[in-house]
Scaffold this motif. Structure first.
Motif, PDB file in Angstrom:
ATOM      1  N   GLN A 231      86.669  21.089 113.082  1.00 55.10           N
ATOM      2  CA  GLN A 231      85.502  20.996 112.193  1.00 55.10           C
ATOM      3  C   GLN A 231      84.323  20.363 112.944  1.00 55.10           C
ATOM      4  O   GLN A 231      83.202  20.865 112.886  1.00 55.10           O
ATOM      5  N   LYS A 232      84.633  19.293 113.691  1.00 57.08           N
ATOM      6  CA  LYS A 232      83.542  18.581 114.377  1.00 57.08           C
ATOM      7  C   LYS A 232      83.020  19.374 115.571  1.00 57.08           C
ATOM      8  O   LYS A 232      81.817  19.600 115.684  1.00 57.08           O
ATOM      9  N   THR A 233      83.954  19.819 116.478  1.00 62.33           N
ATOM     10  CA  THR A 233      83.484  20.467 117.712  1.00 62.33           C
ATOM     11  C   THR A 233      82.919  21.851 117.433  1.00 62.33           C
ATOM     12  O   THR A 233      82.046  22.326 118.141  1.00 62.33           O
ATOM     13  N   GLY A 234      83.430  22.502 116.390  1.00 65.88           N
ATOM     14  CA  GLY A 234      82.922  23.840 116.058  1.00 65.88           C
ATOM     15  C   GLY A 234      81.786  23.776 115.036  1.00 65.88           C
ATOM     16  O   GLY A 234      81.250  24.804 114.655  1.00 65.88           O
ATOM     17  N   ARG A 235      81.434  22.570 114.604  1.00 65.01           N
ATOM     18  CA  ARG A 235      80.389  22.338 113.586  1.00 65.01           C
ATOM     19  C   ARG A 235      80.593  23.288 112.407  1.00 65.01           C
ATOM     20  O   ARG A 235      79.685  23.984 111.962  1.00 65.01           O
ATOM     21  N   MET A 236      81.846  23.311 111.947  1.00 65.04           N
ATOM     22  CA  MET A 236      82.221  24.238 110.878  1.00 65.04           C
ATOM     23  C   MET A 236      81.781  23.676 109.532  1.00 65.04           C
ATOM     24  O   MET A 236      81.882  22.474 109.291  1.00 65.04           O
ATOM     25  N   ARG A 237      81.312  24.578 108.690  1.00 70.75           N
ATOM     26  CA  ARG A 237      80.923  24.164 107.329  1.00 70.75           C
ATOM     27  C   ARG A 237      81.818  24.839 106.323  1.00 70.75           C
ATOM     28  O   ARG A 237      82.121  26.026 106.434  1.00 70.75           O
ATOM     29  N   ILE A 238      82.238  24.073 105.347  1.00 69.42           N
ATOM     30  CA  ILE A 238      83.130  24.594 104.304  1.00 69.42           C
ATOM     31  C   ILE A 238      82.428  25.639 103.453  1.00 69.42           C
ATOM     32  O   ILE A 238      81.253  25.437 103.140  1.00 69.42           O
ATOM     33  N   PRO A 239      83.035  26.795 103.129  1.00 71.81           N
ATOM     34  CA  PRO A 239      84.425  27.136 103.440  1.00 71.81           C
ATOM     35  C   PRO A 239      84.583  27.685 104.860  1.00 71.81           C
ATOM     36  O   PRO A 239      83.750  28.454 105.322  1.00 71.81           O
ATOM     37  N   PHE A 240      85.676  27.275 105.537  1.00 68.30           N
ATOM     38  CA  PHE A 240      85.984  27.857 106.842  1.00 68.30           C
ATOM     39  C   PHE A 240      87.496  27.878 107.041  1.00 68.30           C
ATOM     40  O   PHE A 240      88.229  27.189 106.327  1.00 68.30           O
ATOM     41  N   GLY A 241      87.927  28.686 108.032  1.00 72.09           N
ATOM     42  CA  GLY A 241      89.362  28.835 108.243  1.00 72.09           C
ATOM     43  C   GLY A 241      89.750  28.602 109.691  1.00 72.09           C
ATOM     44  O   GLY A 241      88.936  28.759 110.606  1.00 72.09           O
ATOM     45  N   ILE A 242      91.015  28.213 109.888  1.00 72.60           N
ATOM     46  CA  ILE A 242      91.581  28.085 111.239  1.00 72.60           C
ATOM     47  C   ILE A 242      92.850  28.938 111.282  1.00 72.60           C
ATOM     48  O   ILE A 242      93.721  28.807 110.421  1.00 72.60           O
ATOM     49  N   ALA A 243      92.894  29.812 112.298  1.00 68.34           N
ATOM     50  CA  ALA A 243      94.022  30.745 112.406  1.00 68.34           C
ATOM     51  C   ALA A 243      94.872  30.385 113.613  1.00 68.34           C
ATOM     52  O   ALA A 243      94.361  29.867 114.606  1.00 68.34           O
ATOM     53  N   GLN A 244      96.146  30.669 113.516  1.00 73.99           N
ATOM     54  CA  GLN A 244      97.032  30.395 114.655  1.00 73.99           C
ATOM     55  C   GLN A 244      98.223  31.356 114.622  1.00 73.99           C
ATOM     56  O   GLN A 244      98.765  31.655 113.558  1.00 73.99           O
ATOM     57  N   ILE A 245      98.620  31.790 115.830  1.00 72.97           N
ATOM     58  CA  ILE A 245      99.850  32.587 115.967  1.00 72.97           C
ATOM     59  C   ILE A 245     100.789  31.807 116.864  1.00 72.97           C
ATOM     60  O   ILE A 245     100.367  31.323 117.912  1.00 72.97           O
ATOM     61  N   GLY A 246     102.038  31.667 116.454  1.00 75.50           N
ATOM     62  CA  GLY A 246     102.955  30.945 117.339  1.00 75.50           C
ATOM     63  C   GLY A 246     104.374  30.933 116.832  1.00 75.50           C
ATOM     64  O   GLY A 246     104.666  31.325 115.703  1.00 75.50           O
ATOM     65  N   LYS A 247     105.261  30.447 117.703  1.00 72.40           N
ATOM     66  CA  LYS A 247     106.684  30.401 117.381  1.00 72.40           C
ATOM     67  C   LYS A 247     106.981  29.319 116.347  1.00 72.40           C
ATOM     68  O   LYS A 247     106.333  28.276 116.327  1.00 72.40           O
ATOM     69  N   ALA A 248     107.979  29.604 115.516  1.00 75.90           N
ATOM     70  CA  ALA A 248     108.497  28.615 114.578  1.00 75.90           C
ATOM     71  C   ALA A 248     110.020  28.723 114.636  1.00 75.90           C
ATOM     72  O   ALA A 248     110.563  29.763 115.032  1.00 75.90           O
TER      73      ALA A 248
END
Ligand code: ATP
Length: 514
Positions: A231-248
């Motif tokens: 949120q801080k480094t990307g200066r994101m303003r709500i609403p916003f999303g974070i996506a991730q692909i990875g092993k579980a």
């Protein structure tokens, strides 16, 4: 059902025979519920991931991606509730020594009652023919009503036991319903116990004290603990999303149905941060967007349905699954959850760090609410494979096995085939490959008769075959054979790129999401 089981078995062996999915550690007799992806499987899997990633990060300017580590501070799993509550109720049969999930035994039993009802209905439909009124039959037939009443009462009792975490209650249902072990056929059951699904390991050398760490059972927590960073480094303003692909990783008690339930799998998760009070509006929006993403693949709209949850996790205020019609019934492929501010609040509490957002429009600080979309890559892969597989009867009495994969997901986009291995045809074919390979996964094949080569490409789902023959040397044209229709058209070599691109590009698929 037996027929569907047969089809599923064929799909599993096709996946192995054509380099899509292999059992893990096969030369050592395999490792239960762990699988490896082969040369074609990895391409299909990567294409699925790319479709999801681009749909999230390219089409939404307020969604960004991250890639967090699998190992995380163990307190994260305390805060998220996984250490205390990520459990399945297990039960053993003393005679067969087999272990089961108590809830699954009961669900299977419920499904058997449903089957009995369906059989009564089918029998009556046959007897009455066109005059059959199913609704009336269900409402009045004594046997159906009896089964239905039994089912409803059982379902209610089961839901209550699950909600209350009542392990004795679950066991009592198994006893009262006289559920037997499918292997030994006996009712010699142990108590029901809770079993935590997280894998543990040690980090650091044991000499100077090591720490227990977990293999993450979901990727979502990696997003929550990076919320402030992004949120801080990307200066994101709500609403916003974070996506991730990875092993579980989940130590599933009963792993079955091939790659449907694995102990090591991959997730594609997106957490969408919103203003408190706006979460249900966004939940409805994401439900719609995600189904559209699935349907754009063209595998058949009737193969999807929502399954809204009536039993919600303690932190959720709405939840639904997108289910896909597999050969073994409608099954969850993706979950969409309104998780309130539970996770961020818990991490705030356990870490002691303030996790808040200042909303400049409202002039107010708050902990954002979250909508989560969570899809298993492997389940998605399985749904694509199952829907693509066909043993097609051809007019001459011949059959061919073909994968009707959505073209942008196909592991190989085109195969270039010289008709014969002489007269300069291989050289010409290589020239074409050298042009196309920069944009499309392209195969070159010269061995065996042309018909056999077409079949091999059909079996891995290659949308186009390009055949180079003697006429090619004269007028620079080739035959372009389309996988599904098997239609062959004569086209100019210089037009190949545009023709193929039109059908196989991911962009053409993404445009359907507009
Ligand atoms: P299930 O009820 O089938 O165990 P779940 O509700 O626990 O699944 P979630 O925790 O919501 O699943 O995980 C999100 C997605 O991750 C699921 O929709 C599924 O596609 C995938 N997934 C979960 N567990 C597994 C597994 N053991 N193997 C493969 N994919 C999985």
């Amino acid at each position: 059902m037996a027929q569907q089981d047969d089809v599923f078995k064929k799909i599993v062996s096709h996946a192995k025979e054509y380099g899509f999915v292999f059992p893990s550690s096969e030369i050592y007799d395999g490792l239960s519920a762990v699988y490896d992806y082969g040369q074609n499987g990895v391409e299909l899997k990567n294409n699925i991931k790319r479709y999801w990633w681009d749909a999230m990060t390219l089409l939404h300017e307020n969604i960004v991606g991250i890639d967090s580590a699998i190992f995380m501070h163990p307190t994260i799993w305390k805060a998220s509730g996984h250490v205390d509550a990520f459990n399945d109720p297990l039960i053993d049969n003393r005679d067969s020594k087999k272990r089961y999930r108590a809830d699954v035994l009961i669900e299977d039993h419920l499904a058997k009652i449903d089957d009995k009802i369906a059989k009564e209905v089918a029998k009556a439909a046959k007897r009455f023919g066109d005059a059959f009124d199913e609704a009336q039959f269900r409402a009045t037939n004594a046997r159906v009503l009896e089964h239905q009443a039994h089912r409803d009462a059982l379902h209610e009792r089961f839901a209550k036991a699950m909600n209350d975490n009542d392990l004795d209650g679950l066991r009592q249902i198994i006893v009262d319903e006289e559920i037997v072990c499918p292997i030994s056929g006996t009712k010699n059951w142990t108590e029901v116990r809770q079993f935590n699904l997280m894998f543990k390991t040690e980090m650091g050398s044991t000499a100077d004290g090591s720490m227990t760490v977990y293999l993450r059972p979901e990727t979502a927590q990696g997003i929550f603990v990076n919320y402030l960073n992004v949120q801080k480094t990307g200066r994101m303003r709500i609403p916003f999303g974070i996506a991730q692909i990875g092993k579980a990783f989940r130590n599933e008690i009963v792993a079955r149905q091939f790659i449907f339930r694995m102990r090591e799998f991959e997730q594609m998760e997106m957490q969408f941060f919103v203003r408190p009070g706006e979460e249900l509006k966004w939940f409805a929006q994401w439900k719609e967007w995600r189904l559209k993403w699935h349907k754009a693949l063209g595998m058949g709209d009737e193969k999807y349905r929502y399954h809204d949850h009536d039993k919600l996790a303690h932190y959720a205020n709405a939840a639904t699954d997108i289910e896909f019609l597999m050969p073994f019934g409608f099954k969850e492929v993706e979950g969409i959850h309104s998780r309130t501010n539970f996770d961020l609040s818990q991490h705030q509490k356990f870490s002691g760090k303030k996790i808040e957002y200042f909303d400049p429009e409202l002039n107010e600080h708050y902990t954002p609410y979250v909508i989560e979309t969570s899809i298993g890559v492997d389940r998605m892969f399985l749904s694509v494979l199952c829907s693509a597989y066909e043993e097609e009867q051809l007019p001459g009495g011949d059959t061919r096995t073909v994968l009707h994969l959505p073209a942008p997901l196909a592991p190989v986009k085109c195969a270039v085939l010289p008709l014969v291995r002489k007269d300069g045809l291989p050289e010409k074919a290589r020239e074409i490959v050298d042009e196309l390979k920069f944009d499309f996964a392209t195969h070159y094949e010269e061995k065996d008769a042309i018909g056999k080569r077409y079949r091999r490409q059909d079996a891995i789902g290659t949308p186009f075959c390009i055949t180079v023959d003697h006429q090619t040397l004269e007028d620079n044209t080739v035959t372009l054979r389309e996988r599904d229709s098997m239609e062959q058209t004569r086209v100019k070599v210089e037009d190949l790129h545009a023709l193929i691109h039109d059908r196989v590009s991911l962009a053409s698929l993404l445009r359907k999401l507009r």
